[in-house]
Every structure is written in structure tokens, then in C-alpha cells.
Design an enzyme around this catalytic site. Structure first.
Site, short mmCIF file in Angstrom:
data_model
loop_
_atom_site.label_atom_id
_atom_site.label_comp_id
_atom_site.label_asym_id
_atom_site.label_seq_id
_atom_site.Cartn_x
_atom_site.Cartn_y
_atom_site.Cartn_z
N LYS A 31 6.52 1.29 1.49
CA LYS A 31 5.06 1.31 1.68
C LYS A 31 4.44 2.47 0.90
CE LYS A 31 3.03 3.49 5.31
NZ LYS A 31 1.85 4.29 4.99
N ASN A 32 5.03 3.66 1.03
CA ASN A 32 4.40 4.83 0.43
C ASN A 32 4.48 4.85 -1.08
OD1 ASN A 32 3.64 5.63 2.91
ND2 ASN A 32 5.02 7.40 3.06
N CYS A 124 -7.04 11.20 11.19
CA CYS A 124 -6.25 10.04 11.58
C CYS A 124 -5.41 10.41 12.78
CB CYS A 124 -5.38 9.57 10.43
SG CYS A 124 -3.95 10.61 10.17
N ARG A 129 -6.80 15.34 8.38
CA ARG A 129 -6.12 15.18 7.09
C ARG A 129 -7.12 15.47 5.98
NH1 ARG A 129 -1.89 10.21 7.56
NH2 ARG A 129 -1.11 11.02 5.60
N ASP A 314 7.90 11.72 8.20
CA ASP A 314 7.79 10.32 8.63
C ASP A 314 9.03 9.84 9.39
OD1 ASP A 314 5.38 10.31 7.41
OD2 ASP A 314 5.88 8.88 5.83
N ARG A 406 1.60 -1.85 9.98
CA ARG A 406 1.07 -1.19 8.77
C ARG A 406 2.20 -0.84 7.81
NH1 ARG A 406 -1.11 4.02 9.89
NH2 ARG A 406 -0.93 4.01 7.64
C1 UD1 Z 1 1.97 11.01 2.31
C2 UD1 Z 1 2.54 9.77 2.96
C3 UD1 Z 1 2.78 10.04 4.43
C4 UD1 Z 1 3.67 11.27 4.58
C5 UD1 Z 1 3.11 12.46 3.82
C6 UD1 Z 1 4.02 13.68 3.83
C7 UD1 Z 1 1.61 7.92 1.70
C8 UD1 Z 1 0.70 6.76 1.70
N1 UD1 Z 1 1.59 8.69 2.82
O1 UD1 Z 1 0.73 11.30 2.93
O2 UD1 Z 1 3.40 8.90 5.00
O3 UD1 Z 1 3.74 11.59 5.95
O4 UD1 Z 1 2.88 12.09 2.45
O5 UD1 Z 1 5.25 13.34 3.28
O6 UD1 Z 1 2.35 8.16 0.77
N2 UD1 Z 1 -3.29 18.49 2.95
C9 UD1 Z 1 -4.38 19.35 2.85
N3 UD1 Z 1 -5.32 19.08 1.91
C10 UD1 Z 1 -5.23 18.00 1.06
C11 UD1 Z 1 -4.12 17.16 1.17
C12 UD1 Z 1 -3.16 17.42 2.12
O7 UD1 Z 1 -4.50 20.31 3.59
O8 UD1 Z 1 -6.13 17.83 0.22
C13 UD1 Z 1 -2.27 18.73 3.99
C14 UD1 Z 1 -2.27 17.61 5.01
O9 UD1 Z 1 -3.25 17.78 6.00
C15 UD1 Z 1 -0.87 17.67 5.57
C16 UD1 Z 1 -0.05 18.12 4.36
O10 UD1 Z 1 -0.98 18.69 3.43
O11 UD1 Z 1 -0.81 18.65 6.55
C17 UD1 Z 1 0.73 16.99 3.71
O12 UD1 Z 1 -0.13 16.02 3.22
P1 UD1 Z 1 0.20 15.10 1.95
O13 UD1 Z 1 1.49 15.49 1.34
O14 UD1 Z 1 -1.02 15.08 1.11
O15 UD1 Z 1 0.39 13.69 2.66
P2 UD1 Z 1 -0.29 12.34 2.26
O16 UD1 Z 1 -0.26 12.15 0.79
O17 UD1 Z 1 -1.58 12.21 2.97
#
Ligand code: UD1
Length: 426
Positions: A31-32, A124, A129, A314, A406
Site C-alpha cells: 500500500k505505502n 488522523c 500529522r 506500522d 484501507r
Molecule cells: C508514511 C507511511 C505510514 C508510516 C510512516 C512512517 C505512507 C502512505 N504512509 O507516512 O504508513 O507509518 O510513513 O514510516 O507511506 N512529520 C512532521 N512534519 C511533516 C511530516 C512528518 O512533523 O511535514 C512527522 C510526523 O508527524 C510523524 C513523523 O514525522 O511524527 C513521520 O512521518 P512521515 O515519515 O512523514 O510519515 P508519512 O509519510 O506520513
């Protein structure tokens, strides 16, 4: 496009436990990986064909975004075909809210159209996030961003300009957004402290096959030499390492023996220590992995979630379900998301002894769990309840199946194929 998977109409999963799982299962596509690949298809002229694309409600949402943008999506002999005719640059609020990761469309749309309008995806189930890293990085690439009433208006009047992007945290989504924006930008972009997750490599492999020049994916520094245009191609979505961990946990918690095929064993390595600590024997061979569990698991001692190649957040909830029946104490430290122990309370309804204090959860393994009515509050937490239900005595009813759908292509059917007594109910 017709809905991807009819099991969406079910509201509940009913499990009759316990029972040892055994047998072989082929693991779905990731999925990711599929979601950023679908966003990337906006950049590629002509047709993209994604093989091994999982049939999930999140994939369906991504297809609805693509169709809103002007693309056509169809399933053909198990593969997803996207014909790119994107003209629109706006993602409607309802679709942004349905799937937090739709933010990854931003980089692709603004690069393709020179502008993009979409709403904040908002928080979420896992807690707040933020997307500050995405926006900061895109503005370094020459994207002007205006925020009004929870919506973002983005424009790149001089096109995307290559730049140096140091990320303060290796965010998966921000790394993907920059790769998507910069692939067709002018000049070179360097992402420092980039996420190293395997899904980043899969995205780079697809983009490079389309004509992009991306180097270093999977390492801390990713270099993108912008090219004029990308052209659609055929690509096989990488195997889902989190789904694999879920089925391994299901085998482990039931004292079973399961073999998973179609996996990438390198991606699974960071997840194996807790299975081994719990007393399972794990054998990796080619594209398959076999887990043999003892009749009673041990505790997993200590687990800290970290960016790749650390243990993935995850997979933490399904391992917690294992620890709930493992002999001894297990300590979990969640370093990625604030609210990722939601499964703990529901596991408690089944008799698990779990104490949560901020980012730490302490699990005292019990002899056995008891079936109960529980609620899936998020995707991986829901999968953890299913894993626990397989080991629990009596009937477990899990509501909120839409969360599970999902990310899992027919979780119930897959577990049934391994011998579980599990049904979906309206
Ligand atoms: C992706 C995955 C999700 C997984 C996560 C971490 C997908 C669709 N989702 O989510 O399943 O759990 O990676 O491996 O691929 N953060 C900030 N600011 C930002 C972006 C992120 O503070 O602009 C923080 C987030 O709140 C969180 C951390 O960084 O605490 C990790 O987020 P991130 O690696 O961006 O995860 P996703 O890409 O949202």
C-alpha cells in the site's frame, strides 16, 4: 472505475479462536508504495501499468483523485492501468480528508500543472500529522504556497527549481513529495537526511524507468537531476512488508507455522528480532519466509520504532498483540507517531495487561486472551485486534473493518486460507 474489492461492504470481522495457523500465503503489493506510485503517474505522459497493485480502499481513493484530475484508471487482468490526461490541478476536500497520504499528490500536481489547490489533510487517528516539512521543502523548490481556510494554493510561476533540501526528520512523505516535484524540475535537487524506506526505492525505480534521473534512493542523500519529461511504463509494486509482518504475527500468536511467498527478505530483516526474541524460528529463502512458532511465545523484551532500517511503526501494533500472550514483560517505545497505542485499550478488553504512558507501553504477557467485542480505530491497530482474536478463546467481533480494508487486501480471506476460523459480517 468499479470499486476495487467487494469486501468493503462488510462492517465487521468475526473470529472464532484459538487455532494454530499453517500453510502458505502469497503477500500483496505494498500500500505505502502504491499510493506514491499513483501520484507519480500524474507526471508520466501516456500510460502507466502497475502490476501487483493491491486492491484496497486507499488505492481506490487515489484512483478517484486521479480521475478527478482528468486521468482514467482501470483494472485489467489484475493490474492497474492509468491513462494520464491530467488537466485539473485541484484535489477536492472530501478526497483529501479520506486519506491523509493524499498530500503526496501535491508535488506531482504542482510540477505537472505549475499550480495546485488542495486542502490540508488534517490530523488522523495516529495523532497530529503536520506537513510543515513538505511545505518547507516545496518552497525551496520555488513553489509559492498560500494558506487560506484550511486550503493550500500553490504555484510555481518559474517552474520547479532544483535546490538543496535538508530535512530535519527523514519523513517518508516529504521525501516522496520532493522527488515527485523535482523529477521534472530545472537543475539538480539534493535531499539531505532523506527517508530510506524501501518504498522510496520503489518510487525512484518507477520514476527512473519513466525517464527520471534519481540517484541514491535508499540512502540518506538522494540526488535528483531534473529532466524535461517522463513517459509512462510498466512497473511491479514491491511486496508489502507490513502485511508480511502481520501474517507472521498471526502465525506466531497461534503457535503455527506459516510460509509467506512473494516477499523481499531484505525488507523484512529489521522486523525479525522481536519474532526471534519471542521464540519463533524464522527461515528466509529466496522470495519466501517461513516462521515456526513455539506453543507458547516469550515476551519480546524491548522494541523501539525507528525510521528504516529501524523497526517500522506500522508493524508495532501487530507485535504488541503477540507480546500480549508472550510469557514475561515487553516494553514498547514509539518514536514516530504520538498516538500509536490505540490498540492497547481494545486488547485490554480481551484480557491483555498493557500500561501506556506517553510514548511507552509495558505489556505483561497473559496465559491467554478471551474473545470480546472490540473496535478497530485505525488500520494497523485493527490488524492487531485480528491477530489477537486468532489467539483468543471464544468469539472476537471487530467492528470498523473499513480501517482494515484501507491497507489489507482481503485480510479475512488470507487468514482463512491459513486455517483461521474468520468471517466477515455486515
Ligand atoms: C508514511 C507511511 C505510514 C508510516 C510512516 C512512517 C505512507 C502512505 N504512509 O507516512 O504508513 O507509518 O510513513 O514510516 O507511506 N512529520 C512532521 N512534519 C511533516 C511530516 C512528518 O512533523 O511535514 C512527522 C510526523 O508527524 C510523524 C513523523 O514525522 O511524527 C513521520 O512521518 P512521515 O515519515 O512523514 O510519515 P508519512 O509519510 O506520513
Amino acid at each position: 472505475m468499479a470499486y476495487a474489492n467487494q469486501s468493503e461492504v462488510f462492517a465487521m470481522i468475526v473470529i472464532q479462536g484459538p487455532g494454530a495457523l499453517s500453510g502458505e500465503l502469497s503477500v500483496q503489493g505494498a500500500k505505502n508504495s502504491a499510493l506514491p506510485l499513483l501520484a507519480a503517474a500524474v507526471l508520466a505522459r501516456g500510460e502507466t501499468v502497475l502490476h501487483n497493485c493491491p486492491r484496497l480502499s486507499d488505492v481506490d481513493t487515489a484512483c478517484r483523485i486521479l480521475e478527478h484530475l482528468g486521468c482514467r484508471c482501470r483494472w485489467q487482468e489484475g493490474s492497474l492501468v492509468i491513462e494520464n490526461a491530467a488537466t485539473c490541478c485541484e484535489v477536492p476536500q472530501c478526497l483529501m480528508r479520506e486519506m491523509r497520504s493524499s498530500i503526496v499528490f501535491l508535488g506531482a500536481i504542482v510540477s505537472r500543472c505549475g499550480e495546485a489547490r488542495l486542502c490540508f489533510p488534517g490530523g488522523c487517528e495516529l495523532g497530529p500529522r503536520p506537513i510543515d516539512l513538505h511545505l518547507e521543502a516545496l518552497s525551496r523548490l520555488g513553489v509559492e504556497i498560500q494558506e487560506e481556510g484550511g486550503c493550500l494554493s500553490c504555484a510555481a510561476p518559474r517552474g520547479i527549481q532544483g535546490s538543496y533540501i535538508p530535512l530535519s526528520f527523514p519523513s517518508v512523505g516529504a521525501t516522496e513529495n520532493v522527488m515527485l516535484a523535482a523529477a521534472c524540475g530545472r537543475g539538480t535537487t539534493v535531499i539531505e537526511n532523506a527517508a530510506r524506506e524501501p518504498e522510496i526505492c520503489d518510487l525512484a525505480a518507477y520514476l527512473n524507468r519513466c525517464g527520471a534521473r534519481i540517484y541514491g534512493a535508499g540512502e540518506g542523500c538522494v540526488i535528483i537531476d531534473g529532466v524535461e519529461a517522463l513517459y509512462g511504463c510498466e512497473h511491479r509494486v514491491m511486496p508489502d512488508r507490513i502485511a508480511a509482518a502481520t501474517y507472521l504475527a498471526a502465525g506466531a500468536v497461534t503457535g503455527g507455522t506459516v510460509t509467506l511467498t512473494g516477499v523481499d527478505n531484505t525488507h523484512l530483516l529489521p522486523m525479525l528480532p522481536p519474532f526471534e526474541a519471542a521464540g519463533c524460528a524464522v527461515r528466509q529463502m529466496g522470495g519466501a519466509i517461513c516462521l515456526m512458532a513455539p506453543p507458547r511465545l516469550s515476551g519480546i523484551r524491548h522494541l523501539r520504532t525507528m525510521p528504516y532500517p529501524g523497526f517500522p511503526t506500522d508493524a508495532q501494533p501487530v507485535v504488541m498483540a503477540m507480546a500480549a500472550v508472550g510469557q514475561g514483560t515487553s516494553v514498547f517505545v514509539e518514536n514516530i507517531f504520538q498516538n500509536r497505542f490505540r490498540q492497547a485499550e481494545e486488547l485490554g478488553r480481551m484480557g491483555a495487561k498493557i500500561k501506556v504512558e506517553g510514548r511507552v507501553a509495558v505489556v505483561e504477557g497473559v496465559e491467554h486472551l478471551t474473545g470480546a467485542q472490540v473496535q478497530a480505530g485505525d488500520l494497523r491497530g485493527g490488524a492487531a485486534l485480528a491477530v489477537a482474536g486468532l489467539a483468543a478463546w471464544g468469539t472476537t467481533q471487530i467492528t470498523g473493518e473499513r480501517h482494515i480494508h484501507r491497507g489489507y487486501q482481503d485480510l479475512a480471506g488470507s487468514l482463512r486460507a491459513l486455517g483461521a476460523n474468520i468471517q466477515e459480517a455486515p
